[in-house]
Structures are given as structure tokens and as C-alpha cells.
Enzyme design. Structure first.
Site, PDB file in Angstrom:
ATOM      1  N   HIS A 196      15.549  12.523  -5.534  1.00 23.09           N
ATOM      2  CA  HIS A 196      16.615  12.926  -4.606  1.00 23.09           C
ATOM      3  C   HIS A 196      17.805  13.429  -5.422  1.00 23.09           C
ATOM      4  O   HIS A 196      18.255  12.775  -6.376  1.00 23.09           O
ATOM      5  CB  HIS A 196      17.085  11.734  -3.771  1.00 23.09           C
ATOM      6  CG  HIS A 196      16.076  11.237  -2.770  1.00 23.09           C
ATOM      7  ND1 HIS A 196      14.873  11.851  -2.521  1.00 23.09           N
ATOM      8  CD2 HIS A 196      16.131  10.170  -1.931  1.00 23.09           C
ATOM      9  CE1 HIS A 196      14.217  11.177  -1.578  1.00 23.09           C
ATOM     10  NE2 HIS A 196      14.964  10.146  -1.209  1.00 23.09           N
ATOM     11  N   THR A 239       0.806  -1.233   0.000  1.00 28.52           N
ATOM     12  CA  THR A 239       0.000   0.000   0.000  1.00 28.52           C
ATOM     13  C   THR A 239       0.831   1.272   0.000  1.00 28.52           C
ATOM     14  O   THR A 239       0.314   2.339  -0.330  1.00 28.52           O
ATOM     15  CB  THR A 239      -0.907   0.041   1.248  1.00 28.52           C
ATOM     16  OG1 THR A 239      -0.062   0.149   2.398  1.00 28.52           O
ATOM     17  CG2 THR A 239      -1.774  -1.187   1.352  1.00 28.52           C
ATOM     18  N   CYS A 251      17.770   5.202  -0.521  1.00 29.75           N
ATOM     19  CA  CYS A 251      17.371   5.900  -1.749  1.00 29.75           C
ATOM     20  C   CYS A 251      18.237   7.117  -2.087  1.00 29.75           C
ATOM     21  O   CYS A 251      18.087   7.677  -3.173  1.00 29.75           O
ATOM     22  CB  CYS A 251      15.897   6.280  -1.676  1.00 29.75           C
ATOM     23  SG  CYS A 251      15.429   7.101  -0.163  1.00 29.75           S
ATOM     24  N   ARG A 254      20.819  -4.564   5.144  1.00 29.48           N
ATOM     25  CA  ARG A 254      21.742  -4.032   4.128  1.00 29.48           C
ATOM     26  C   ARG A 254      23.197  -4.176   4.546  1.00 29.48           C
ATOM     27  O   ARG A 254      24.064  -4.436   3.706  1.00 29.48           O
ATOM     28  CB  ARG A 254      21.460  -2.553   3.881  1.00 29.48           C
ATOM     29  CG  ARG A 254      20.193  -2.278   3.119  1.00 29.48           C
ATOM     30  CD  ARG A 254      20.046  -0.769   2.923  1.00 29.48           C
ATOM     31  NE  ARG A 254      18.719  -0.433   2.454  1.00 29.48           N
ATOM     32  CZ  ARG A 254      18.104   0.703   2.768  1.00 29.48           C
ATOM     33  NH1 ARG A 254      18.690   1.601   3.546  1.00 29.48           N
ATOM     34  NH2 ARG A 254      16.905   0.952   2.305  1.00 29.48           N
TER      35      ARG A 254
HETATM   36  P1  NAP Z   1       5.409   3.294   4.040  1.00 29.22           P
HETATM   37  O1  NAP Z   1       4.684   4.414   3.354  1.00 29.22           O
HETATM   38  O2  NAP Z   1       5.629   3.419   5.501  1.00 29.22           O
HETATM   39  O3  NAP Z   1       4.644   1.899   3.714  1.00 29.22           O
HETATM   40  C1  NAP Z   1       4.930   0.773   4.494  1.00 29.22           C
HETATM   41  C2  NAP Z   1       4.135  -0.442   4.022  1.00 29.22           C
HETATM   42  O4  NAP Z   1       4.292  -1.466   5.003  1.00 29.22           O
HETATM   43  C3  NAP Z   1       2.631  -0.233   3.884  1.00 29.22           C
HETATM   44  O5  NAP Z   1       2.127  -1.064   2.855  1.00 29.22           O
HETATM   45  C4  NAP Z   1       2.081  -0.724   5.224  1.00 29.22           C
HETATM   46  O6  NAP Z   1       0.762  -1.263   5.120  1.00 29.22           O
HETATM   47  C5  NAP Z   1       3.017  -1.860   5.523  1.00 29.22           C
HETATM   48  N1  NAP Z   1       3.099  -2.103   6.967  1.00 29.22           N
HETATM   49  C6  NAP Z   1       3.253  -1.205   7.955  1.00 29.22           C
HETATM   50  N2  NAP Z   1       3.263  -1.837   9.167  1.00 29.22           N
HETATM   51  C7  NAP Z   1       3.104  -3.159   8.900  1.00 29.22           C
HETATM   52  C8  NAP Z   1       3.032  -4.323   9.723  1.00 29.22           C
HETATM   53  N3  NAP Z   1       3.129  -4.252  11.060  1.00 29.22           N
HETATM   54  N4  NAP Z   1       2.848  -5.526   9.122  1.00 29.22           N
HETATM   55  C9  NAP Z   1       2.752  -5.616   7.775  1.00 29.22           C
HETATM   56  N5  NAP Z   1       2.800  -4.544   6.940  1.00 29.22           N
HETATM   57  C10 NAP Z   1       2.992  -3.339   7.512  1.00 29.22           C
HETATM   58  O7  NAP Z   1       6.862   3.077   3.398  1.00 29.22           O
HETATM   59  P2  NAP Z   1       7.466   3.263   1.899  1.00 29.22           P
HETATM   60  O8  NAP Z   1       7.973   4.641   1.717  1.00 29.22           O
HETATM   61  O9  NAP Z   1       6.554   2.680   0.904  1.00 29.22           O
HETATM   62  O10 NAP Z   1       8.794   2.376   2.073  1.00 29.22           O
HETATM   63  C11 NAP Z   1       8.758   0.961   2.248  1.00 29.22           C
HETATM   64  C12 NAP Z   1      10.142   0.467   2.686  1.00 29.22           C
HETATM   65  O11 NAP Z   1      11.103   0.850   1.669  1.00 29.22           O
HETATM   66  C13 NAP Z   1      10.668   1.071   3.990  1.00 29.22           C
HETATM   67  O12 NAP Z   1      11.467   0.122   4.650  1.00 29.22           O
HETATM   68  C14 NAP Z   1      11.525   2.248   3.509  1.00 29.22           C
HETATM   69  O13 NAP Z   1      12.503   2.603   4.437  1.00 29.22           O
HETATM   70  C15 NAP Z   1      12.139   1.663   2.246  1.00 29.22           C
HETATM   71  N6  NAP Z   1      12.535   2.638   1.224  1.00 29.22           N
HETATM   72  C16 NAP Z   1      11.716   3.668   0.920  1.00 29.22           C
HETATM   73  C17 NAP Z   1      12.110   4.559  -0.104  1.00 29.22           C
HETATM   74  C18 NAP Z   1      11.260   5.727  -0.497  1.00 29.22           C
HETATM   75  O14 NAP Z   1      11.715   6.528  -1.356  1.00 29.22           O
HETATM   76  N7  NAP Z   1      10.046   5.899   0.052  1.00 29.22           N
HETATM   77  C19 NAP Z   1      13.296   4.353  -0.771  1.00 29.22           C
HETATM   78  C20 NAP Z   1      14.118   3.262  -0.433  1.00 29.22           C
HETATM   79  C21 NAP Z   1      13.711   2.412   0.557  1.00 29.22           C
HETATM   80  P3  NAP Z   1      -0.529  -0.560   5.752  1.00 29.22           P
HETATM   81  O15 NAP Z   1      -0.940   0.505   4.782  1.00 29.22           O
HETATM   82  O16 NAP Z   1      -1.524  -1.675   5.824  1.00 29.22           O
HETATM   83  O17 NAP Z   1      -0.137  -0.005   7.103  1.00 29.22           O
END
Ligand code: NAP
Length: 330
Positions: free
Chosen positions: A231, A11, A142, A107
């Protein structure tokens, strides 16, 4: 037959970008989705708010969320928060799944490849040391990816002694809802928790040999800026030897010619820019503003990339493809 993939964290901004990038992929098909427990059994389209410039693929709209530990697909993309990934990813690897993770959890684990496939696919040799039936492969932070990728061609020009970098990081890098618009609009925040240490250590892991970190210093200042996606990293690199800016340009050009999906080069004084150079599935890292420093040992450049694509979703998919080729599975 396309390989079946489960997406955990479907999501969030990263998960949603994985969904559109897997649509019509030549090797992979999205088979299962999971997120937090409260969504189990719910229909994707009815459960979530779609935040992606590309329309939601009809193939995912009717999928139902499964419990994290009941997924069956052999290949898993994890876009889970770090604290959840730390617990779940090793359990899945122990059960035989190949997990391609966006999270920071593993990582820096010495047995886990931290990959930019065009640069360090040799690090996949670490997989043989993981004792589990399945394996974990990670992609970088990222901002790290846009610095480390740009340093790889420069390592061919001489001995890098020190890298000094300033990042300007977009809102979508903080997940959703991320940083409040009230705090960020018309503003700049010179802090992102834990980010500077990640960029320092990950850059050296990626640019070293498998299991041996590169031997140069990295100094970083990070900033959250009011940009939606993209970025930017402004970097200065000091070499042991004298290095001309012409040699830097021609080395980047040689790499861009060889890997057109990795680098795009800009000569205009006001490029690259997030608003002008990043498409919704932009994998290329945009380099520009090449300059000689104030001494013949130092050069500077700007590196820009899409944090949700080359910095996350596209990186995990590229790692999955690279790993399956390494294993002879595609
Ligand atoms: P986010 O907006 O926080 O989304 C997190 C996802 O994990 C959502 O689908 C959420 O589902 C789910 N989630 C949260 N708590 C959970 C739980 N207890 N059990 C199962 N699912 C759970 O994060 P994001 O920005 O998409 O990033 C995802 C990951 O990639 C993170 O580790 C982040 O550090 C990494 N990352 C992000 C970026 C970036 O540019 N955003 C770049 C590199 C790496 P619900 O909606 O159901 O809560």
C-alpha cells in the site's frame, strides 16, 4: 522455551503470512490453527491452497484445524474477519488468552491498545483497565500504519494542523478472493468501504496519548489499484509553524538510524515502489519524495509498506513481542 501461539484465520493471506513469519521465530512457536467450522479436523496442507511466495513450513503442513473456542495456547493471533472477531475475541480474552488481533472490531475501543510498537508502546498501559483475565491488543488498518508511523517523527517538528492523504492499496489488502481481476486490471477503484473513516480515526488514536486522540484533522481518499502487495500513501502535512524540508529529512533520518526495522529512506525520484522495495517479510516502511508544499507550513512525502507484513501479520507478531516484554514474560 518458546511461547505457544494459536492462529485463528490461518488460511487467508494474513494467516498464511503469520505462518511463515513465525517459522524460526526466536520467542514464539505456532502450536494450533483454526479457521471456519468446515475445516475442523482437516489437515492444513490438504485443506488449503497455499498463496505465499515463501514455501509452506513443514511444521504446519500436518497440523489439524481445531475449533476456534477449543484452542489452548495462551497467546492468540487473530486473522479472522471483523464480524467473527467481534464475537470470538472477547470470549477468548475472558478465558485468559492474550489476543493479538488484525481485525477492526476493537481497534477504537477506548480500553484496547492500537499499536505500532516503535511509536506508541506506552498505550500498553491500557491493558490494566481491561477487566478480563486475558487481554486484546490490536494492530492498525493496513493503510493507517504507513501514514501514522510517518507522522510520528513529524510531530516532533511542530504542531500538525492537518493531514491530507491519498492511498493506493494493493489487491491482497482485500483478502482472498478479494476484488475481481475483471474489475481491477487496467483500472483503479476510488472506493474501499469504511476505509477512509478507519484511517482518520485510527491515525489520531495512535498518535495521541493513551486514551486521548491527537488533535489534528485528517482528510483521506482511498483507491484500490492493480498491485498485488504493497500500500502506498501520498501525504501532505500542514503545520502551525513554518517547517523546512531539510528538517523533515533529518528527523526521518534520525528515526531510521534509531529504528532500522521501522523506516527505509529513499532519495531517488521514482522510489519507493511496491515491486522494487518490498520483500516477502518486509517490516520496513519506505519513505521518499520529500517535498516542500506550496507554502512554508506544508510538506509532502510518499510512504509505502507491505500490507500483509507491517500492515497485518508482522504487526500482530511485533505487538505480541512488545506486550510480552511489557509484561516481563520474555
Ligand atoms: P480473509 O482472506 O477473508 O481470511 C479470513 C480467514 O478467516 C480465513 O482463514 C477464513 O477461513 C477465516 N474465517 C472466515 N469465516 C470464518 C468463521 N465464520 N469462523 C472462523 N474462521 C473464519 O482475510 P485476510 O485478508 O487474511 O484478513 C484477515 C483479517 O485481517 C481481517 O479482519 C482483515 O480485515 C484484517 N487485515 C487484513 C489485511 C490485509 O492486508 N489483507 C491487513 C490488515 C488487517 P476459511 O478459509 O476456512 O473460510
Amino acid at each position: 522455551m518458546k511461547k505457544q501461539v494459536a492462529l485463528l484465520g490461518a488460511t487467508g493471506p494474513v494467516g498464511q503470512r503469520v505462518i511463515t513469519m513465525l517459522e524460526n521465530h526466536p520467542h514464539f512457536t505456532l502450536h494450533e490453527i483454526a479457521a471456519s467450522d468446515a475445516r475442523v479436523g482437516q489437515n492444513f496442507a490438504e485443506s488449503i491452497t497455499w498463496r505465499n511466495e515463501i514455501p509452506m513450513p513443514t511444521s504446519v503442513a500436518k497440523m489439524k484445524f481445531r475449533p476456534l473456542l477449543e484452542i489452548e495456547s495462551p497467546y492468540v493471533i487473530s486473522a479472522l474477519p471483523t464480524e467473527v472477531a467481534t464475537e470470538i475475541e472477547p470470549l477468548l480474552a475472558a478465558r485468559g488468552h492474550y489476543v493479538f488481533s488484525n481485525a477492526a472490531s476493537f481497534r477504537m475501543d477506548p480500553l484496547v491498545p492500537l499499536m505500532i510498537p516503535e511509536i506508541n508502546s506506552a498505550h500498553l498501559s491500557l491493558l490494566e483497565k481491561q477487566q478480563t483475565k486475558g487481554k486484546i491488543v490490536t494492530n492498525p488498518n493496513c493503510s493507517t500504519v504507513f501514514l501514522a508511523a510517518a507522522l510520528a517523527p513529524l510531530q516532533e517538528l511542530g504542531t500538525i494542523e492537518h493531514v491530507s492523504a491519498v492511498t493506493m492499496q494493493a489487491l491482497s489488502g482485500a483478502g482472498y478472493p478479494g476484488v475481481s481481476a475483471y474489475d481491477l486490471m487496467g483500472n483503479l477503484i476510488p472506493h474501499i468501504g469504511g476505509e477512509e473513516a478507519k484511517i482518520q480515526s485510527e491515525t489520531k488514536k495512535i498518535l495521541g496519548a493513551a486514551g486521548i486522540a491527537a488533535n489534528f484533522g485528517v482528510t483521506v481518499h482511498v483507491h484500490r489499484v492493480p498491485v498485488v502487495h504493497g500500500h502506498t500513501v501520498a501525504a501532505h502535512v500542514r503545520f502551525k509553524e513554518k517547517v523546512s524540508i531539510e528538517s523533515v529529512r533529518s528527523r526521518f533520518q534520525a528515526w531510521a538510524d534509531r529504528s532500522p526495522n521501522l523506516f527505509a529512506l529513499h532519495e531517488e525520484m521514482d522510489r519507493p515502489q511496491p515491486a522494487k522495495d518490498l520483500t516477502p517479510h518486509e517490516m520496513r516502511i519506505h519513505l521518499g519524495r520529500f517535498k516542500q508544499g506550496d507554502d512554508p507550513h506544508t510538506i509532502g512525502f510518499i510512504s509505502l509498506g507491505h500490507n500483509l507484513v507491517r500492515g497485518a501479520a508482522g504487526a500482530a507478531i511485533a505487538n505480541m513481542e512488545s506486550t510480552l516484554r511489557h509484561l516481563g514474560a520474555i
